[in-house]
Design a protein around this motif. Structure first.
Motif, PDB file in Angstrom:
ATOM      1  N   ALA A   1      24.930 -24.681  23.888  1.00 56.37           N
ATOM      2  CA  ALA A   1      24.919 -23.671  22.827  1.00 56.37           C
ATOM      3  C   ALA A   1      26.338 -23.212  22.514  1.00 56.37           C
ATOM      4  O   ALA A   1      27.185 -23.111  23.406  1.00 56.37           O
TER       5      ALA A   1
ATOM      6  N   ILE B   1      20.671 -23.668  29.648  1.00 57.75           N
ATOM      7  CA  ILE B   1      21.467 -23.904  28.440  1.00 57.75           C
ATOM      8  C   ILE B   1      22.926 -23.619  28.776  1.00 57.75           C
ATOM      9  O   ILE B   1      23.272 -22.531  29.226  1.00 57.75           O
TER      10      ILE B   1
ATOM     11  N   THR C   1      20.906 -20.094  12.678  1.00 58.13           N
ATOM     12  CA  THR C   1      20.893 -20.807  13.953  1.00 58.13           C
ATOM     13  C   THR C   1      20.491 -22.243  13.659  1.00 58.13           C
ATOM     14  O   THR C   1      19.434 -22.485  13.064  1.00 58.13           O
TER      15      THR C   1
ATOM     16  N   ILE D   1      22.003 -16.418  24.937  1.00 61.76           N
ATOM     17  CA  ILE D   1      21.775 -17.475  25.927  1.00 61.76           C
ATOM     18  C   ILE D   1      21.532 -16.946  27.344  1.00 61.76           C
ATOM     19  O   ILE D   1      20.693 -17.487  28.068  1.00 61.76           O
TER      20      ILE D   1
ATOM     21  N   ALA E   1      26.000 -16.804  20.354  1.00 59.79           N
ATOM     22  CA  ALA E   1      25.359 -17.481  21.480  1.00 59.79           C
ATOM     23  C   ALA E   1      25.473 -16.690  22.776  1.00 59.79           C
ATOM     24  O   ALA E   1      24.512 -16.584  23.541  1.00 59.79           O
TER      25      ALA E   1
ATOM     26  N   VAL F   1      19.940 -26.269  15.112  1.00 57.40           N
ATOM     27  CA  VAL F   1      19.642 -27.066  16.300  1.00 57.40           C
ATOM     28  C   VAL F   1      19.834 -28.535  15.927  1.00 57.40           C
ATOM     29  O   VAL F   1      19.218 -29.026  14.973  1.00 57.40           O
TER      30      VAL F   1
ATOM     31  N   LEU G   1      14.358 -19.898  21.369  1.00 53.18           N
ATOM     32  CA  LEU G   1      15.160 -21.046  21.786  1.00 53.18           C
ATOM     33  C   LEU G   1      14.486 -21.801  22.926  1.00 53.18           C
ATOM     34  O   LEU G   1      14.476 -23.033  22.947  1.00 53.18           O
TER      35      LEU G   1
ATOM     36  N   ILE H   1      22.809 -26.237  20.056  1.00 52.05           N
ATOM     37  CA  ILE H   1      22.425 -25.027  19.333  1.00 52.05           C
ATOM     38  C   ILE H   1      23.685 -24.307  18.879  1.00 52.05           C
ATOM     39  O   ILE H   1      24.569 -24.028  19.682  1.00 52.05           O
ATOM     40  N   ASP H   2      23.773 -24.026  17.592  1.00 52.93           N
ATOM     41  CA  ASP H   2      24.926 -23.293  17.053  1.00 52.93           C
ATOM     42  C   ASP H   2      24.402 -22.008  16.412  1.00 52.93           C
ATOM     43  O   ASP H   2      23.682 -22.042  15.419  1.00 52.93           O
ATOM     44  N   MET H   3      24.801 -20.866  16.997  1.00 52.23           N
ATOM     45  CA  MET H   3      24.258 -19.582  16.570  1.00 52.23           C
ATOM     46  C   MET H   3      25.271 -18.809  15.743  1.00 52.23           C
ATOM     47  O   MET H   3      26.146 -18.118  16.265  1.00 52.23           O
TER      48      MET H   3
END
Length: 255
Positions: free
Chosen positions: A219, A235, A134, A228, A224, A136, A200, A128-130
């Motif tokens: 993440a 995560i 965002t 998170i 993040a 996935v 998420l 996951i890159d926020m």
């Protein structure tokens, strides 16, 4: 040591990294009107702040999702380092097997994230890159990139909420004192933080159902660390994941 740069829609992440250490990470605002010289001054200032001499830097790799800035940043780095700069894209070896309809459409940042995750964590993987959006990414048990999701980023959701509701002023993205808000600001903060976390959790659960097994979830990204900690799923937060991926790709192409 190499200079690793990721150009995103909102921020440019700059870091110096080698196999043993990440010496620093900093963020610049992504400004599409800046010139090569202006970016060169920004980069030189960062290196000076951390007392890093250009002679200590072996080379540079750039990943970018903003094409109009990519070459300007490349020229800016070359102006400072006097060395050729690698740009993540076609012709660059990544070692990542991408099972997408059009592998060339996969963003350079997602490639770097996936490369780092597959080298540092057990598969199958959900990455996951926020950031502005965002994203996935899903890697199967063979560490093949099989697909993913793109959804509005936390900041975009907050901006949309405040811009369309005249009584709701701008707020920061941090957790409120109460899950059940006691005032308008708390209600907004709670809504953004916990809806993002719950989203998420639900996405991870559904992906694992489709995979038929549990996955390692990692993440990263600028937002993040805000979200998170409030997720119920396990995560792992790895804020330097992308830089680690860029280092791996750089070394793979400079053996």
């Amino acid at each position: 040591m190499i200079l690793a740069i990721d150009i995103g829609n909102t921020n440019i992440v700059v870091g110096c990294i080698d196999e043993n250490e990440i010496y620093f990470t900093e963020r610049l605002s992504t400004v599409r009107t800046k010139t090569e010289l202006e970016y060169a001054v920004d980069l030189k200032t960062i290196l000076d702040i951390y007392h890093i001499k250009k002679t200590e830097i072996e080379g540079c790799i750039i990943s970018s999702v903003v094409p109009q800035i990519t070459n300007i940043a490349k020229l800016a780095v070359e102006k400072i380092l006097k060395k050729k700069v690698m740009v993540l894209g076609p012709g660059i070896k990544t070692g990542l097997n991408i099972l997408m309809d059009n592998p060339g459409q996969l963003g350079a940042d997602l490639v770097a994230d996936a490369v780092a995750a597959s080298n540092n964590y057990p598969a199958p993987l959900i990455v996951i890159d926020m950031g502005t959006a965002t994203t996935v990414s899903v890697l199967n048990d063979k560490k093949q990139y099989i697909g993913g999701m793109i959804l509005p980023g936390v900041g975009l959701s907050l901006d949309a909420l405040t811009s369309r509701a005249s009584q709701l002023g701008g707020i920061g993205i941090e957790a409120p004192k109460h899950l059940i808000g006691k005032n308008t600001t708390e209600c907004m903060k709670s809504g953004i933080i916990y809806s993002s976390a719950a989203s998420l959790d639900g996405i991870v659960e559904r992906i694992e159902e489709e995979l038929g097994t549990e996955a390692t979830v990692v993440a990263t990204g600028g937002l993040a660390k805000k979200i998170i900690p409030y997720c119920k799923k396990k995560i792992t937060l790895d804020e330097e994941l992308l830089l680690k991926g860029l280092l791996i790709i750089y070394e793979k192409n400079n053996k």
